[in-house]
Motif scaffolding. Sequence first.
Motif, short mmCIF file in Angstrom:
data_model
loop_
_atom_site.label_atom_id
_atom_site.label_comp_id
_atom_site.label_asym_id
_atom_site.label_seq_id
_atom_site.Cartn_x
_atom_site.Cartn_y
_atom_site.Cartn_z
N LEU A 251 0.84 -1.20 0.00
CA LEU A 251 0.00 0.00 0.00
C LEU A 251 0.88 1.25 0.00
CD1 LEU A 251 -2.71 1.44 0.16
CD2 LEU A 251 -2.64 1.11 2.66
N HIS A 252 1.93 1.25 0.80
CA HIS A 252 2.85 2.38 0.86
C HIS A 252 3.47 2.62 -0.52
CE1 HIS A 252 6.95 4.08 1.75
NE2 HIS A 252 6.17 4.96 2.33
N ALA A 253 3.92 1.56 -1.18
CA ALA A 253 4.52 1.69 -2.51
C ALA A 253 3.50 2.22 -3.51
CB ALA A 253 5.07 0.34 -2.97
N ALA A 254 2.27 1.72 -3.45
CA ALA A 254 1.23 2.19 -4.38
C ALA A 254 0.91 3.65 -4.15
CB ALA A 254 -0.03 1.34 -4.21
N LEU A 255 0.83 4.08 -2.89
CA LEU A 255 0.57 5.49 -2.60
C LEU A 255 1.72 6.37 -3.08
CD1 LEU A 255 -0.99 5.15 0.95
CD2 LEU A 255 -2.16 5.93 -1.12
N CYS A 256 2.96 5.93 -2.86
CA CYS A 256 4.12 6.70 -3.34
C CYS A 256 4.07 6.85 -4.86
CB CYS A 256 5.42 6.03 -2.92
SG CYS A 256 5.80 6.23 -1.17
N TYR A 257 3.70 5.77 -5.55
CA TYR A 257 3.62 5.81 -7.00
C TYR A 257 2.55 6.80 -7.46
CZ TYR A 257 2.79 4.33 -11.79
OH TYR A 257 2.63 4.33 -13.15
N VAL A 258 1.38 6.72 -6.86
CA VAL A 258 0.26 7.58 -7.25
C VAL A 258 0.55 9.04 -6.91
CG1 VAL A 258 -2.16 8.11 -6.76
CG2 VAL A 258 -1.46 5.76 -7.14
N LEU A 259 1.22 9.28 -5.80
CA LEU A 259 1.51 10.65 -5.36
C LEU A 259 2.79 11.20 -5.97
CD1 LEU A 259 0.62 10.27 -1.58
CD2 LEU A 259 -0.68 11.51 -3.32
N GLY A 260 3.47 10.42 -6.80
CA GLY A 260 4.77 10.78 -7.34
C GLY A 260 4.88 12.16 -7.94
N ASP A 261 3.87 12.61 -8.68
CA ASP A 261 3.94 13.92 -9.34
C ASP A 261 3.29 15.03 -8.54
OD1 ASP A 261 5.26 12.80 -11.49
OD2 ASP A 261 3.41 12.40 -12.60
N GLU A 262 2.72 14.70 -7.38
CA GLU A 262 2.07 15.70 -6.54
C GLU A 262 3.10 16.46 -5.72
OE1 GLU A 262 -1.25 16.43 -6.37
OE2 GLU A 262 -1.52 15.05 -8.03
N PRO A 263 2.93 17.77 -5.55
CA PRO A 263 3.84 18.50 -4.66
C PRO A 263 3.60 18.06 -3.22
CG PRO A 263 2.08 19.93 -5.42
CD PRO A 263 1.93 18.63 -6.16
N VAL A 264 4.66 17.99 -2.45
CA VAL A 264 4.57 17.59 -1.04
C VAL A 264 4.07 18.78 -0.23
CG1 VAL A 264 5.85 16.75 0.95
CG2 VAL A 264 6.45 15.96 -1.34
N PRO A 265 2.98 18.62 0.52
CA PRO A 265 2.50 19.72 1.36
C PRO A 265 3.54 20.11 2.40
CG PRO A 265 0.85 17.97 1.22
CD PRO A 265 2.11 17.45 0.60
N ASP A 266 3.57 21.38 2.75
CA ASP A 266 4.56 21.87 3.72
C ASP A 266 4.47 21.16 5.06
OD1 ASP A 266 5.57 23.69 1.88
OD2 ASP A 266 4.24 25.30 2.55
N ASP A 267 3.27 20.74 5.46
CA ASP A 267 3.10 20.12 6.78
C ASP A 267 3.16 18.60 6.74
OD1 ASP A 267 0.74 19.77 5.40
OD2 ASP A 267 -0.55 20.26 7.11
N ALA A 268 3.56 18.02 5.62
CA ALA A 268 3.64 16.56 5.51
C ALA A 268 4.89 16.05 6.24
CB ALA A 268 3.69 16.14 4.05
N PRO A 269 4.75 14.98 7.03
CA PRO A 269 5.92 14.42 7.70
C PRO A 269 6.81 13.68 6.72
CG PRO A 269 4.02 13.05 8.11
CD PRO A 269 3.53 14.25 7.33
N GLU A 270 8.07 13.56 7.07
CA GLU A 270 8.98 12.75 6.27
C GLU A 270 8.54 11.30 6.34
OE1 GLU A 270 11.74 13.35 4.34
OE2 GLU A 270 11.18 15.45 4.50
N CYS A 271 8.77 10.55 5.30
CA CYS A 271 8.39 9.15 5.26
C CYS A 271 9.07 8.38 6.40
CB CYS A 271 8.82 8.56 3.92
SG CYS A 271 8.38 6.84 3.71
N ARG A 272 8.27 7.59 7.11
CA ARG A 272 8.71 6.72 8.20
C ARG A 272 9.21 7.47 9.43
NH1 ARG A 272 9.80 1.04 6.52
NH2 ARG A 272 9.13 0.93 4.37
N GLN A 273 8.95 8.75 9.52
CA GLN A 273 9.32 9.52 10.70
C GLN A 273 8.05 9.85 11.48
OE1 GLN A 273 12.54 10.05 11.57
NE2 GLN A 273 12.94 8.77 9.76
N PRO A 274 8.06 9.70 12.79
CA PRO A 274 6.86 9.99 13.58
C PRO A 274 6.58 11.49 13.61
CG PRO A 274 8.69 9.51 15.03
CD PRO A 274 9.18 9.24 13.62
N ILE A 275 5.32 11.81 13.82
CA ILE A 275 4.91 13.18 14.06
C ILE A 275 4.94 13.39 15.56
CG2 ILE A 275 3.04 14.86 13.82
CD1 ILE A 275 2.03 13.09 11.48
N HIS A 276 5.65 14.38 16.04
CA HIS A 276 5.75 14.65 17.47
C HIS A 276 4.76 15.73 17.86
CE1 HIS A 276 9.33 12.18 18.07
NE2 HIS A 276 9.68 12.58 16.86
N TYR A 277 3.89 15.40 18.80
CA TYR A 277 2.91 16.35 19.31
C TYR A 277 3.37 16.86 20.67
CZ TYR A 277 -0.24 14.55 15.74
OH TYR A 277 -0.81 14.20 14.56
#
Length: 91
Positions: A58-84
Amino acid sequence: MSRAQSGASGGWQVGPVPGRGLRRERDGYLALPLQVVRSGQHVALTSLVLTVAEAERLHAALCYVLGDEPVPDDAPECRQPIHYSGGRQRY
């Protein structure tokens, strides 16, 4: 609400449960809590349960589909936790 919906859905929506993120189960499976809504009314809670291999596909499929989309400024790095604040982490 983020949702999965088709033209023939009859008002049904499935999406993530606010405030409840992906979790690892004791048996090694991964579970994503989802809510089911029909015509704006809550119907049920359920989870999408995946093996690690299924989650990787699923992760690979999402990466493929999102490949040409700009990354939102608030998106976390892949495999890095979001710290609240308060020390909580979510993915």
